[in-house]
Write an enzyme that holds these catalytic residues in place. Sequence first.
Site, PDB file in Angstrom:
ATOM      1  N   HIS A   1      -2.575   1.111   6.871  1.00  0.00           N
ATOM      2  CA  HIS A   1      -2.979   0.935   5.472  1.00  0.00           C
ATOM      3  C   HIS A   1      -3.294   2.299   4.873  1.00  0.00           C
ATOM      4  O   HIS A   1      -3.907   3.146   5.527  1.00  0.00           O
ATOM      5  CB  HIS A   1      -4.210   0.023   5.351  1.00  0.00           C
ATOM      6  CG  HIS A   1      -4.550  -0.257   3.921  1.00  0.00           C
ATOM      7  ND1 HIS A   1      -3.796  -1.106   3.137  1.00  0.00           N
ATOM      8  CD2 HIS A   1      -5.527   0.226   3.117  1.00  0.00           C
ATOM      9  CE1 HIS A   1      -4.310  -1.139   1.915  1.00  0.00           C
ATOM     10  NE2 HIS A   1      -5.358  -0.329   1.879  1.00  0.00           N
TER      11      HIS A   1
ATOM     12  N   HIS B   1      -5.640   1.410  -4.239  1.00  0.00           N
ATOM     13  CA  HIS B   1      -4.788   0.910  -3.157  1.00  0.00           C
ATOM     14  C   HIS B   1      -4.343  -0.510  -3.446  1.00  0.00           C
ATOM     15  O   HIS B   1      -4.855  -1.167  -4.349  1.00  0.00           O
ATOM     16  CB  HIS B   1      -5.502   1.015  -1.802  1.00  0.00           C
ATOM     17  CG  HIS B   1      -6.641   0.067  -1.613  1.00  0.00           C
ATOM     18  ND1 HIS B   1      -6.815  -0.640  -0.452  1.00  0.00           N
ATOM     19  CD2 HIS B   1      -7.673  -0.296  -2.419  1.00  0.00           C
ATOM     20  CE1 HIS B   1      -7.902  -1.393  -0.546  1.00  0.00           C
ATOM     21  NE2 HIS B   1      -8.440  -1.189  -1.728  1.00  0.00           N
TER      22      HIS B   1
ATOM     23  N   CYS C   1       0.815  -1.226   0.000  1.00  0.00           N
ATOM     24  CA  CYS C   1       0.000   0.000   0.000  1.00  0.00           C
ATOM     25  C   CYS C   1       0.844   1.270   0.000  1.00  0.00           C
ATOM     26  O   CYS C   1       0.625   2.175  -0.798  1.00  0.00           O
ATOM     27  CB  CYS C   1      -1.005  -0.011   1.144  1.00  0.00           C
ATOM     28  SG  CYS C   1      -0.316   0.029   2.811  1.00  0.00           S
TER      29      CYS C   1
END
Length: 123
Positions: free
Chosen positions: A83, A95, A35
């Site tokens: 994240h 993402h 990510c």
Amino acid sequence: MSSHAPRAAGAVAFARAQVGKPCVWGAAGPGSYDCAGLTQAAWRAAGVALPRAAHEQALAGTPVAAATMEPGDLVFFFDDDRHVGLHTGDGMMVHAPGPGSAVREEPIQGFGEAVVHRIVRPA
């Protein structure tokens, strides 16, 4: 249009071009990403340097409210900002969801049970 918009458009275009590439823990491209590797590479393509880890990226910009979020803003999840996704507009983000999946564009609110913890504008 804000002064951040031209660079943000470049970051968004880069991120969208990575859709479909594999998510691999610790990968920062060009063949696969995690990510934070994806958001770092996207903003690097737009001429902005970001730290490597998501929790460091969470502190590398100006915090913004959800109501004022713009394309290119970084959206962080979980209390520890572990994240991150790149907002692409209209409640969507690109993402790298996690190992074994692929980079994708999907609704910010569709990321499992996670809630948005922080939103940061890098440039």
